[in-house]
Design a protein around this motif. Structure first.
Motif, PDB file in Angstrom:
ATOM      1  N   ALA A 326      11.338   4.408   5.928  1.00  0.00           N
ATOM      2  CA  ALA A 326      11.816   5.081   7.140  1.00  0.00           C
ATOM      3  C   ALA A 326      10.627   5.298   8.070  1.00  0.00           C
ATOM      4  O   ALA A 326       9.467   5.054   7.702  1.00  0.00           O
ATOM      5  N   PHE A 327      10.916   5.755   9.275  1.00  0.00           N
ATOM      6  CA  PHE A 327       9.861   5.956  10.267  1.00  0.00           C
ATOM      7  C   PHE A 327       8.760   6.859   9.712  1.00  0.00           C
ATOM      8  O   PHE A 327       9.050   7.896   9.115  1.00  0.00           O
ATOM      9  N   PRO A 328       7.500   6.503   9.913  1.00  0.00           N
ATOM     10  CA  PRO A 328       6.404   7.318   9.366  1.00  0.00           C
ATOM     11  C   PRO A 328       6.360   8.731   9.929  1.00  0.00           C
ATOM     12  O   PRO A 328       5.772   9.622   9.321  1.00  0.00           O
ATOM     13  N   GLN A 329       7.015   8.936  11.085  1.00  0.00           N
ATOM     14  CA  GLN A 329       7.037  10.289  11.672  1.00  0.00           C
ATOM     15  C   GLN A 329       7.737  11.294  10.763  1.00  0.00           C
ATOM     16  O   GLN A 329       7.464  12.497  10.822  1.00  0.00           O
ATOM     17  N   PHE A 330       8.636  10.809   9.891  1.00  0.00           N
ATOM     18  CA  PHE A 330       9.326  11.719   8.973  1.00  0.00           C
ATOM     19  C   PHE A 330       8.384  12.318   7.931  1.00  0.00           C
ATOM     20  O   PHE A 330       8.746  13.268   7.229  1.00  0.00           O
ATOM     21  N   LYS A 331       7.184  11.765   7.811  1.00  0.00           N
ATOM     22  CA  LYS A 331       6.203  12.316   6.869  1.00  0.00           C
ATOM     23  C   LYS A 331       5.479  13.541   7.434  1.00  0.00           C
ATOM     24  O   LYS A 331       4.775  14.229   6.696  1.00  0.00           O
ATOM     25  N   LEU A 332       5.636  13.789   8.724  1.00  0.00           N
ATOM     26  CA  LEU A 332       4.879  14.877   9.355  1.00  0.00           C
ATOM     27  C   LEU A 332       5.347  16.226   8.841  1.00  0.00           C
ATOM     28  O   LEU A 332       6.544  16.528   8.830  1.00  0.00           O
ATOM     29  N   LEU A 333       4.397  17.059   8.416  1.00  0.00           N
ATOM     30  CA  LEU A 333       4.676  18.400   7.917  1.00  0.00           C
ATOM     31  C   LEU A 333       4.047  19.434   8.842  1.00  0.00           C
ATOM     32  O   LEU A 333       2.965  19.207   9.398  1.00  0.00           O
ATOM     33  N   SER A 334       4.731  20.545   9.016  1.00  0.00           N
ATOM     34  CA  SER A 334       4.141  21.627   9.813  1.00  0.00           C
ATOM     35  C   SER A 334       2.935  22.193   9.078  1.00  0.00           C
ATOM     36  O   SER A 334       2.933  22.291   7.845  1.00  0.00           O
ATOM     37  N   ASN A 335       1.909  22.546   9.824  1.00  0.00           N
ATOM     38  CA  ASN A 335       0.648  22.997   9.218  1.00  0.00           C
ATOM     39  C   ASN A 335       0.814  24.270   8.396  1.00  0.00           C
ATOM     40  O   ASN A 335       0.258  24.403   7.312  1.00  0.00           O
ATOM     41  N   LYS A 336       1.616  25.200   8.904  1.00  0.00           N
ATOM     42  CA  LYS A 336       1.720  26.503   8.260  1.00  0.00           C
ATOM     43  C   LYS A 336       2.745  26.524   7.135  1.00  0.00           C
ATOM     44  O   LYS A 336       2.480  27.023   6.045  1.00  0.00           O
ATOM     45  N   TYR A 337       3.919  25.948   7.384  1.00  0.00           N
ATOM     46  CA  TYR A 337       5.020  26.085   6.424  1.00  0.00           C
ATOM     47  C   TYR A 337       5.251  24.840   5.572  1.00  0.00           C
ATOM     48  O   TYR A 337       6.072  24.859   4.658  1.00  0.00           O
ATOM     49  N   LYS A 338       4.574  23.737   5.886  1.00  0.00           N
ATOM     50  CA  LYS A 338       4.710  22.488   5.140  1.00  0.00           C
ATOM     51  C   LYS A 338       6.148  21.977   5.128  1.00  0.00           C
ATOM     52  O   LYS A 338       6.607  21.362   4.160  1.00  0.00           O
ATOM     53  N   ALA A 339       6.867  22.261   6.194  1.00  0.00           N
ATOM     54  CA  ALA A 339       8.241  21.760   6.325  1.00  0.00           C
ATOM     55  C   ALA A 339       8.211  20.416   7.049  1.00  0.00           C
ATOM     56  O   ALA A 339       7.434  20.230   7.997  1.00  0.00           O
ATOM     57  N   PRO A 340       9.049  19.454   6.644  1.00  0.00           N
ATOM     58  CA  PRO A 340       9.111  18.162   7.335  1.00  0.00           C
ATOM     59  C   PRO A 340       9.837  18.304   8.668  1.00  0.00           C
ATOM     60  O   PRO A 340      11.005  17.950   8.815  1.00  0.00           O
ATOM     61  N   TRP A 341       9.141  18.790   9.663  1.00  0.00           N
ATOM     62  CA  TRP A 341       9.784  19.275  10.889  1.00  0.00           C
ATOM     63  C   TRP A 341      10.459  18.169  11.699  1.00  0.00           C
ATOM     64  O   TRP A 341      11.527  18.382  12.291  1.00  0.00           O
ATOM     65  N   VAL A 342       9.876  16.985  11.732  1.00  0.00           N
ATOM     66  CA  VAL A 342      10.516  15.883  12.465  1.00  0.00           C
ATOM     67  C   VAL A 342      11.844  15.523  11.807  1.00  0.00           C
ATOM     68  O   VAL A 342      12.859  15.324  12.486  1.00  0.00           O
TER      69      VAL A 342
END
Length: 474
Positions: A326-342
Motif C-alpha cells: 500500500a502507499f508508503p504514507q500509511f506508515k506515517l505515525l504521529s510523533n507523540k501518540y504513535k498512531a497511523p494518522w494518515v
C-alpha cells in the motif's frame, strides 16, 4: 521486549519484534471489548430482528450454525495471528501463504471496502434512529458526521484512548441488549406481550430456514479485528484467541435472547418488513421509555463499531505499507501518540463517501450491509486457505495456537462461507444490486492490486514471500 510466557525460536512468531516500539496497552478486557464491539452493531440489531421476523423461533437454527462458522474463522485467525504477529493481519498472513495479489485483494475487500459499506450503514442507521425518536431536533446527517469526526479525532490520540473508550462502549451496549432480551423473555416490560403464541408455528419456513445462515452470519463477523492489534497486546498467546472465542459466544447468547424477546412483543411480519425493527421492539416492550433504551443502544453500538474500525483498519493499512502493498504514507505515525494518522484519516474519508451519496435513505442500509457481507465472507475464505497453505509449507514451524481438529474447521468454514455467499440475498429483487455493488468494488480493487504489484512492487502476483523475510520487516 516480549511476553515472557511465549517461547518461540527467532525469527519466527511473537519473539520477532518490529522496530516500532510496542505499546502493550491492550489486555484481555480491551481485546474482548474489540471482539464484541465491532460485531454487535446497529446493522446486526436490524438484520437479526428481520431474520427473526422471517423465520420466527426457527431463526435460532441458522443463528446456531452461523455461530459454528464463526468459531471456524476465529480459530484460523488465532493460529495465523500468533504465527505471524503483524499489524497487517490478513495481508501479512496471505502474502506468506498465497502471494501478494490474494493478500491485497482479501484485505481491501474484507476490511477497507467493508468500512465503506458497513460503517456508512451504521452512521445512516444512527441518524435515522435519532430523528425517529427526536424528529426535527437535529439537521439531517449531523449526528452521523459528528460521530465520525469525533472518533476520528479520538483515534488520532493513540491506542490508550481507544482501549478505554472501547471497553466502556462494549459493556454498555451488551448490558442494554441483554436487558431488552431478558425483560421481554421474563415479561418484565411495562407493556403487554403479544397474545399469540410464538411456538405454534415456530419455524414457518421449514427446511428453507437454512438459507438464512447467510443473514445470521452477519451477526458474528468482525471478531478478528483483535488481530491487527497483536503488536499492542499483552499476553497475546492467551488473549488473542480467547478474546475472539468468548466474544462470539457472548454475541450468540445476546442475539438469541434479543430475537426471542422481540418475537414475544412484535408481530413477525412487522419485524421482517421494518427498516428499524429494533425501534419497534424497544417501544413495544417499554413504551416511551423504550426510546431511551434504544437511543443508548444505538449510540453505543454505532460508536463502538466506528471506534473499533478506526483503530484496527488503519493498523492493517500500516502493516500493508510496511509490506510494500500500500502507499508508503500509511506508515506515517504521529510523533507523540504513535498512531497511523494518515491511515486513520483515509478510513474516515472512505466511510463518509457513501453517506454523502446515499443521504438518509433507509433502503440503502440493507444493500450496504449485504454487499459488505459478500466481501467479508470472501476474506474469511482466504483466511482458511492461508491456514491450509501454511500447514503444508511450514509443517514444523512453532505455532503458539493450533487449530483443533485441523483441517475440519477450515473445510467446514470454506464450504459454509461459499454457501452463505450464494444465499446472501433475502429477497430476489435485491440479488442483482448486492452482487453488482460488491462485484464492482472488488473488480476495481483487483485492477489496482495487479497494477500496484506489477508496476510498483515489481513482484509476481501469486508467489508467496518467505515467512522469515516477512517477520524480519521493520
Amino acid at each position: 521486549m516480549h511476553d515472557p510466557d511465549i517461547s518461540l525460536n527467532p525469527p519466527f512468531g511473537l519473539a520477532a519484534e518490529p522496530a516500532r516500539k510496542r505499546n502493550l496497552s491492550l489486555g484481555m478486557t480491551a481485546l474482548l471489548a474489540v471482539a464484541i464491539g465491532l460485531v454487535v452493531s446497529q446493522g446486526v440489531m436490524v438484520l437479526m430482528l428481520q431474520g427473526a421476523g422471517i423465520a420466527g423461533l426457527g431463526f435460532l437454527i441458522p443463528l446456531a450454525l452461523a455461530f459454528v462458522l464463526a468459531l471456524t474463522y476465529v480459530v484460523s485467525f488465532a493460529e495465523l495471528a500468533l504465527m505471524i504477529p503483524r499489524a497487517g493481519s490478513l495481508s501479512s498472513y496471505t502474502e506468506v501463504a498465497l502471494g501478494h495479489f490474494p493478500a491485497i485483494l482479501a484485505t481491501f475487500s474484507g476490511y477497507v471496502v467493508v468500512a465503506m459499506f458497513a460503517l456508512s450503514a451504521e452512521l445512516l442507521l444512527l441518524d435515522l434512529i435519532i430523528n425517529e425518536v427526536y424528529p426535527g431536533a437535529f439537521p439531517s446527517m449531523l449526528i452521523a458526521y459528528g460521530v465520525l469526526v469525533a472518533f476520528t479525532l479520538l483515534n488520532l490520540l493513540g491506542i490508550d484512548i481507544f482501549a478505554r473508550l472501547q471497553s466502556a462502549l462494549a459493556l454498555i451496549m451488551v448490558v442494554v441488549l441483554l436487558a431488552l432480551g431478558l425483560a421481554a423473555v421474563t415479561g418484565s416490560g411495562s407493556e403487554p406481550a403479544l397474545s399469540t403464541s410464538i411456538t405454534s408455528d415456530w419455524n414457518p419456513m421449514g427446511a428453507s430456514v437454512m438459507t438464512l445462515v447467510a443473514l445470521a452470519i452477519w451477526g458474528f463477523v468482525g471478531a478478528e479485528f483483535v488481530c491487527p492489534l497483536v503488536e499492542e497486546s499483552r499476553r497475546p498467546q492467551r488473549n488473542i484467541p480467547w478474546s475472539m472465542i468468548l466474544g462470539v459466544t457472548v454475541i450468540f447468547i445476546t442475539i438469541a435472547l434479543y430475537c426471542v424477546g422481540a418475537l414475544l412483543y412484535v408481530p413477525q411480519d412487522a419485524l421482517a418488513s421494518s427498516p428499524l425493527p429494533h425501534y419497534l421492539f424497544a417501544t413495544a416492550l417499554f413504551g416511551e421509555t423504550g426510546k431511551i433504551f434504544l437511543v443508548v443502544a444505538a449510540i453505543t453500538a454505532t460508536c463502538s463499531t466506528v471506534n473499533t474500525s478506526l483503530a484496527a483498519i488503519p493498523r492493517m493499512l500500516y502493516g500493508m505499507a510496511v509490506n510494500g502493498q500500500a502507499f508508503p504514507q500509511f506508515k506515517l505515525l504521529s510523533n507523540k501518540y504513535k498512531a497511523p494518522w494518515v491511515a486513520v484519516l483515509f478510513v474516515a474519508a472512505i466511510t463518509g463517501i457513501p453517506v454523502v451519496f446515499m443521504g438518509d435513505d433507509p433502503a440503502a442500509i440493507g444493500l450496504l450491509l449485504l454487499a459488505a457481507a459478500v466481501a467479508w465472507l470472501l476474506a474469511y475464505i482466504v483466511c482458511h486457505l492461508d491456514v491450509i497453505a501454511l500447514r503444508r509449507r511450514y509443517p514444523d514451524l512453532a505455532r503458539p495456537f493450533k487449530t483443533p481438529f485441523y483441517p475440519l474447521p477450515q473445510v467446514l468454514g470454506i464450504a459454509g462461507m461459499l454457501v452463505s455467499i450464494y444465499y446472501v440475498s433475502p429477497a430476489p429483487e435485491m440479488t442483482a444490486a448486492i452482487f453488482y455493488s460488491a462485484g464492482a468494488v472488488l473488480g476495481l480493487v483487483s485492477i489496482i492490486a495487479v497494477l500496484w504489484i506489477k508496476l510498483v512492487m515489481r513482484k509476481p502476483l501469486f508467489t508467496p514471500e518467505p515467512i522469515d523475510k516477512v517477520l524480519a520487516r521493520q
